[in-house]
Design a protein around this motif. Structure first.
Motif, PDB file in Angstrom:
ATOM      1  N   TRP A  12      -7.613  12.723   4.745  1.00 29.57           N
ATOM      2  CA  TRP A  12      -6.650  13.477   5.538  1.00 29.57           C
ATOM      3  C   TRP A  12      -5.704  12.485   6.205  1.00 29.57           C
ATOM      4  N   PHE A  13      -4.454  12.546   5.854  1.00 31.96           N
ATOM      5  CA  PHE A  13      -3.431  11.703   6.469  1.00 31.96           C
ATOM      6  C   PHE A  13      -2.559  12.566   7.370  1.00 31.96           C
ATOM      7  N   ASN A  14      -1.941  11.943   8.352  1.00 29.08           N
ATOM      8  CA  ASN A  14      -0.982  12.651   9.191  1.00 29.08           C
ATOM      9  C   ASN A  14       0.175  13.098   8.301  1.00 29.08           C
ATOM     10  N   ASP A  15       0.891  12.126   7.745  1.00 29.30           N
ATOM     11  CA  ASP A  15       2.021  12.441   6.855  1.00 29.30           C
ATOM     12  C   ASP A  15       2.287  11.303   5.877  1.00 29.30           C
ATOM     13  N   GLN A  16       1.244  10.528   5.560  1.00 26.71           N
ATOM     14  CA  GLN A  16       1.427   9.361   4.692  1.00 26.71           C
ATOM     15  C   GLN A  16       0.651   9.453   3.377  1.00 26.71           C
ATOM     16  N   ALA A  17       0.239  10.636   2.966  1.00 26.31           N
ATOM     17  CA  ALA A  17      -0.596  10.773   1.769  1.00 26.31           C
ATOM     18  C   ALA A  17       0.094  10.196   0.523  1.00 26.31           C
ATOM     19  N   LYS A  54       5.821  17.596   2.089  1.00 27.06           N
ATOM     20  CA  LYS A  54       4.641  16.757   2.318  1.00 27.06           C
ATOM     21  C   LYS A  54       3.527  17.177   1.376  1.00 27.06           C
ATOM     22  N   ASP A  71      -1.622  15.741   3.510  1.00 30.09           N
ATOM     23  CA  ASP A  71      -0.956  15.525   4.796  1.00 30.09           C
ATOM     24  C   ASP A  71      -1.336  16.706   5.662  1.00 30.09           C
TER      25      ASP A  71
END
Length: 155
Positions: A12-17, A54, A71
């Motif tokens: 689980w990435f914030n917004d960097q997947a 995203k 993300d």
């Protein structure tokens, strides 16, 4: 959508997947991004506000191991309670992975490092159990950041 492996880690990435997938496949041999499904256009539903474009579901393979990622926002972050073990053939391979993955010096210990996304890795020799049989070897290993095989052999 590609078929899923029976068990695989999900990151689980914030917004960097997308950035993470691209980076990881550049680090590990025999790796590829399998698929990327994006969140729909946010104008279609208020639940997707700020998520358009995203990664809703990313699938990738790192040296034969399947992963999924997404993300999901800042609610959850990585910590050291989960790590990925990279069993290395020799010191050269340890050095190569360490130089690519270790980005948080204060998190380095006993072959553990943290990458620029906050994911923890254990970069160790494939025969680590043979190199840590004696108390002297364990003491040396506990004092190392990156594992140095010769120091363990000579302990």
């Amino acid at each position: 959508m590609a078929e899923l492996s029976p068990i695989q880690p999900c990151l689980w990435f914030n917004d960097q997947a997308r950035e993470a997938m691209e980076y990881y496949v550049s680090v590990f041999p025999n790796s590829r991004i399998t698929s990327i499904d994006e969140y729909p256009d946010e104008s279609l539903d208020e639940h997707f506000s700020g998520m358009s474009g995203k990664v809703l579901n990313g699938q990738f393979t790192l040296n034969g191991v399947d992963f999924v990622c997404l993300d999901g926002g800042p609610q959850f972050t990585f910590n050291e309670s989960i790590s990925f073990v990279v069993a290395c053939r020799d010191q050269e391979e340890i050095d190569r992975y360490w130089s690519r993955l270790s980005h948080v010096p204060e998190s380095e210990q006993c072959g553990w490092c943290k990458d620029r996304f906050g994911v923890s890795w254990q970069i160790i020799p494939a025969n680590m159990n043979e190199l840590t049989r004696r108390p002297e070897q364990i003491r040396v290993m506990m004092g190392q950041k990156k594992i140095v095989i010769d120091e363990l052999v000579n302990a």
